[in-house]
Design a protein around this motif. Structure first.
Motif, PDB file in Angstrom:
ATOM      1  N   LEU A   1       0.815  -1.206   0.000  1.00 52.44           N
ATOM      2  CA  LEU A   1       0.000   0.000   0.000  1.00 52.44           C
ATOM      3  C   LEU A   1       0.855   1.265   0.000  1.00 52.44           C
ATOM      4  N   VAL A   2       1.944   1.258   0.748  1.00 52.03           N
ATOM      5  CA  VAL A   2       2.817   2.438   0.812  1.00 52.03           C
ATOM      6  C   VAL A   2       3.403   2.730  -0.576  1.00 52.03           C
ATOM      7  N   GLU A   3       3.862   1.693  -1.266  1.00 46.26           N
ATOM      8  CA  GLU A   3       4.420   1.882  -2.603  1.00 46.26           C
ATOM      9  C   GLU A   3       3.357   2.390  -3.577  1.00 46.26           C
ATOM     10  N   ALA A   4       2.141   1.880  -3.438  1.00 46.62           N
ATOM     11  CA  ALA A   4       1.059   2.310  -4.324  1.00 46.62           C
ATOM     12  C   ALA A   4       0.751   3.790  -4.128  1.00 46.62           C
ATOM     13  N   VAL A   5       0.656   4.216  -2.867  1.00 50.00           N
ATOM     14  CA  VAL A   5       0.371   5.624  -2.582  1.00 50.00           C
ATOM     15  C   VAL A   5       1.489   6.510  -3.103  1.00 50.00           C
ATOM     16  N   TYR A   6       2.721   6.095  -2.882  1.00 53.42           N
ATOM     17  CA  TYR A   6       3.868   6.867  -3.387  1.00 53.42           C
ATOM     18  C   TYR A   6       3.816   6.976  -4.911  1.00 53.42           C
ATOM     19  N   GLY A   7       3.481   5.861  -5.561  1.00 49.06           N
ATOM     20  CA  GLY A   7       3.392   5.874  -7.017  1.00 49.06           C
ATOM     21  C   GLY A   7       2.296   6.781  -7.526  1.00 49.06           C
ATOM     22  N   TRP A   8       1.158   6.798  -6.837  1.00 48.85           N
ATOM     23  CA  TRP A   8       0.051   7.670  -7.241  1.00 48.85           C
ATOM     24  C   TRP A   8       0.442   9.144  -7.131  1.00 48.85           C
ATOM     25  N   LEU A   9       1.254   9.463  -6.127  1.00 47.55           N
ATOM     26  CA  LEU A   9       1.637  10.857  -5.899  1.00 47.55           C
ATOM     27  C   LEU A   9       2.813  11.304  -6.768  1.00 47.55           C
ATOM     28  N   ALA A  10       3.646  10.359  -7.198  1.00 44.99           N
ATOM     29  CA  ALA A  10       4.836  10.704  -7.974  1.00 44.99           C
ATOM     30  C   ALA A  10       4.456  11.160  -9.377  1.00 44.99           C
ATOM     31  N   HIS A  11       5.255  12.042  -9.936  1.00 48.32           N
ATOM     32  CA  HIS A  11       4.988  12.587 -11.267  1.00 48.32           C
ATOM     33  C   HIS A  11       5.426  11.648 -12.380  1.00 48.32           C
ATOM     34  N   ASP A  12       6.489  10.894 -12.138  1.00 47.83           N
ATOM     35  CA  ASP A  12       7.089  10.103 -13.219  1.00 47.83           C
ATOM     36  C   ASP A  12       6.801   8.608 -13.112  1.00 47.83           C
ATOM     37  N   THR A  13       5.748   8.237 -12.394  1.00 48.95           N
ATOM     38  CA  THR A  13       5.325   6.840 -12.347  1.00 48.95           C
ATOM     39  C   THR A  13       3.805   6.778 -12.491  1.00 48.95           C
ATOM     40  N   LYS A  14       3.327   5.602 -12.826  1.00 44.72           N
ATOM     41  CA  LYS A  14       1.889   5.410 -12.978  1.00 44.72           C
ATOM     42  C   LYS A  14       1.523   4.080 -12.352  1.00 44.72           C
ATOM     43  N   VAL A  15       0.594   4.094 -11.432  1.00 40.00           N
ATOM     44  CA  VAL A  15       0.121   2.871 -10.785  1.00 40.00           C
ATOM     45  C   VAL A  15      -1.173   2.440 -11.456  1.00 40.00           C
ATOM     46  N   VAL A  16      -1.208   1.192 -11.906  1.00 47.01           N
ATOM     47  CA  VAL A  16      -2.373   0.670 -12.633  1.00 47.01           C
ATOM     48  C   VAL A  16      -2.764  -0.673 -12.028  1.00 47.01           C
ATOM     49  N   PRO A  17      -4.010  -1.100 -12.213  1.00 47.25           N
ATOM     50  CA  PRO A  17      -4.394  -2.436 -11.746  1.00 47.25           C
ATOM     51  C   PRO A  17      -3.488  -3.503 -12.353  1.00 47.25           C
ATOM     52  N   HIS A  18      -3.117  -4.483 -11.537  1.00 44.68           N
ATOM     53  CA  HIS A  18      -2.204  -5.538 -11.975  1.00 44.68           C
ATOM     54  C   HIS A  18      -2.719  -6.238 -13.232  1.00 44.68           C
ATOM     55  N   ASP A  19      -4.036  -6.426 -13.317  1.00 44.86           N
ATOM     56  CA  ASP A  19      -4.624  -7.129 -14.453  1.00 44.86           C
ATOM     57  C   ASP A  19      -4.524  -6.334 -15.749  1.00 44.86           C
ATOM     58  N   THR A  20      -4.255  -5.039 -15.653  1.00 48.55           N
ATOM     59  CA  THR A  20      -4.076  -4.244 -16.867  1.00 48.55           C
ATOM     60  C   THR A  20      -2.834  -4.697 -17.626  1.00 48.55           C
ATOM     61  N   LEU A  21      -1.785  -5.019 -16.886  1.00 51.88           N
ATOM     62  CA  LEU A  21      -0.533  -5.447 -17.508  1.00 51.88           C
ATOM     63  C   LEU A  21      -0.469  -6.955 -17.697  1.00 51.88           C
ATOM     64  N   TYR A  22      -1.103  -7.693 -16.793  1.00 54.66           N
ATOM     65  CA  TYR A  22      -1.042  -9.152 -16.840  1.00 54.66           C
ATOM     66  C   TYR A  22      -2.455  -9.723 -16.710  1.00 54.66           C
ATOM     67  N   PRO A  23      -3.261  -9.608 -17.778  1.00 54.41           N
ATOM     68  CA  PRO A  23      -4.651 -10.060 -17.698  1.00 54.41           C
ATOM     69  C   PRO A  23      -4.771 -11.579 -17.630  1.00 54.41           C
ATOM     70  N   ASP A  24      -5.858 -12.017 -17.018  1.00 52.89           N
ATOM     71  CA  ASP A  24      -6.182 -13.452 -16.968  1.00 52.89           C
ATOM     72  C   ASP A  24      -5.063 -14.303 -16.387  1.00 52.89           C
ATOM     73  N   GLY A  25      -4.351 -13.743 -15.398  1.00 56.88           N
ATOM     74  CA  GLY A  25      -3.310 -14.521 -14.745  1.00 56.88           C
ATOM     75  C   GLY A  25      -2.101 -14.803 -15.616  1.00 56.88           C
ATOM     76  N   LYS A  26      -1.878 -13.975 -16.617  1.00 61.53           N
ATOM     77  CA  LYS A  26      -0.751 -14.174 -17.525  1.00 61.53           C
ATOM     78  C   LYS A  26       0.562 -14.143 -16.756  1.00 61.53           C
ATOM     79  N   THR A  27       1.425 -15.106 -17.009  1.00 58.08           N
ATOM     80  CA  THR A  27       2.703 -15.179 -16.304  1.00 58.08           C
ATOM     81  C   THR A  27       3.716 -14.241 -16.931  1.00 58.08           C
ATOM     82  N   GLU A  28       4.812 -14.028 -16.210  1.00 58.40           N
ATOM     83  CA  GLU A  28       5.915 -13.207 -16.722  1.00 58.40           C
ATOM     84  C   GLU A  28       6.458 -13.799 -18.031  1.00 58.40           C
TER      85      GLU A  28
END
Length: 363
Positions: free
Chosen positions: A80-107
């Motif tokens: 949660l701390v990292e998420a809040v920091y990311g939301w406040l930072a100018h040069d990062t973007k926090v998005v739902p995990h499923d946006t980048l890895y939908p349907d349980g897609k592995t690395e």
């Protein structure tokens, strides 16, 4: 214990508990941040990004930088701390995990998909540049991928050239699905192919491939969320033969978003003079064989990364313009492009210094 001291102690303990919870409790988010930018006209890891042989090339100057976005891995669990920091930072973007890895897609699955898209974007960049230069390109339809466990597995292979389906000539990748779905599940469909090994041998010997064969595949019923239809479990794509060799040497990069900048870099190296006039131009955008530029993800982060490296101009897909214009880094001019022709026209104005009428991105 005095009430004031007890209250302060309780508040402190609660704050510590909240901080611990924030650090220990994972949240379903991932982080995106500006990634490296690479000059397609220059070197990367000690060798030229674009290597052309069999055709005269010309000296270039300035920058035509492709841009990237760095993302957290599929198995990384943000707290949660990292998420809040990311939301406040100018040069990062926090998005739902499923946006980048939908349907349980592995690395591994994501990396493979990105690698395939990157490879296809390189081919399309070459074709778009060649067409712009009026260089003849020979194209044909191939089996791009074969789904594991599908009816086509073991019968068709990636790289096989599809000449016909049920005797009907195949001209475009979309023809394959149209012809297959004319069948009902359980029926046989006949592919006339040039096996991938024969095609590769013919290309190496600079001759036309002649060894065709018919392969029958029994169709199955589709299992995706769309309308039920007959399938064989392949995706069709396009491969090309060029009259000279263009190699793109860039490791650890995936996805299709560098297509436009690769095409421009190839064009620049094959034409006299400098496209940029020595200016620092960066950009992004997919490109198809006909030179049409498509949108990408993470545009706000790519502009930040480009400006941090010194970019003065940023070639921006038209469909990304509104998002990019909301928070443009100071000193960076966004240039709207729909096609490779738009980009070449903009670069002509940039190198001449006549930039007042450059197509702009607006919110």
């Amino acid at each position: 214990m005095p009430r004031r001291t007890a209250t302060m102690l309780a508040s402190t303990l609660m704050l510590i508990a909240l901080l611990c919870a924030g650090v220990l409790i994972p949240v379903p988010y991932a982080e995106m941040s500006p990634g490296p930018t690479v000059n397609t006209l220059g070197d990367h890891d000690g060798e030229p990004v674009l290597q052309i042989s069999g055709r005269r090339t010309y000296a270039t100057s300035g920058n035509l930088n492709m841009t990237t976005v760095r993302v957290t891995s599929a198995d990384y669990r943000m707290n949660l701390v990292e998420a809040v920091y990311g939301w406040l930072a100018h040069d990062t973007k926090v998005v739902p995990h499923d946006t980048l890895y939908p349907d349980g897609k592995t690395e591994e699955q994501s990396t493979q998909e990105n690698a395939e898209e990157f490879s296809q974007s390189q081919e399309s960049a070459k074709v778009a540049a060649m067409k712009e230069l009026k260089v003849p390109v020979t194209s044909w339809v191939i089996v791009s991928t074969v789904v594991k466990g599908s009816p086509a597995e073991g019968r068709l292979h990636a790289g096989d050239v599809i000449k016909a389906v049920d005797g009907a000539a195949v001209k475009q990748p979309g023809d394959v699905a149209k012809l297959v779905t004319k069948h009902k599940a359980g029926e046989k469909v006949v592919f006339t192919i040039v096996p991938a090994k024969e095609q590769a041998a013919a290309e190496k010997a600079h001759r036309a491939a002649t060894g065709t064969q018919d392969v029958a595949v029994t169709t199955a019923t589709s299992t995706d969320s769309g309308q039920k239809r007959a399938i064989v479990g392949i995706s069709a794509g396009t491969d090309h033969t060029f009259p000279f060799t263009v190699d793109i040497k860039l490791a650890d990069v995936g996805g299709p978003s560098a297509g436009l900048m690769f095409a421009l870099g190839i064009y620049d190296k094959l034409t006299p003079g400098s496209l940029t006039g020595g200016k620092f131009v960066a950009g992004t955008g997919t490109i198809d064989d006909d030179g049409k530029v498509g949108p990408i993800g993470g545009i706000e982060l790519k502009t930040v990364g480009a400006r941090s490296q010194g970019a003065q101009y940023f070639l921006t897909p038209a469909d990304n313009c509104a998002a990019a214009a909301k928070d443009t880094p100071s000193g960076l001019k966004l240039v709207k492009v729909n096609t490779i022709d738009d980009a070449l026209g903009a670069l002509k104005d940039i190198r001449s210094g006549d930039t007042a009428d450059l197509p702009k991105c607006t919110k």
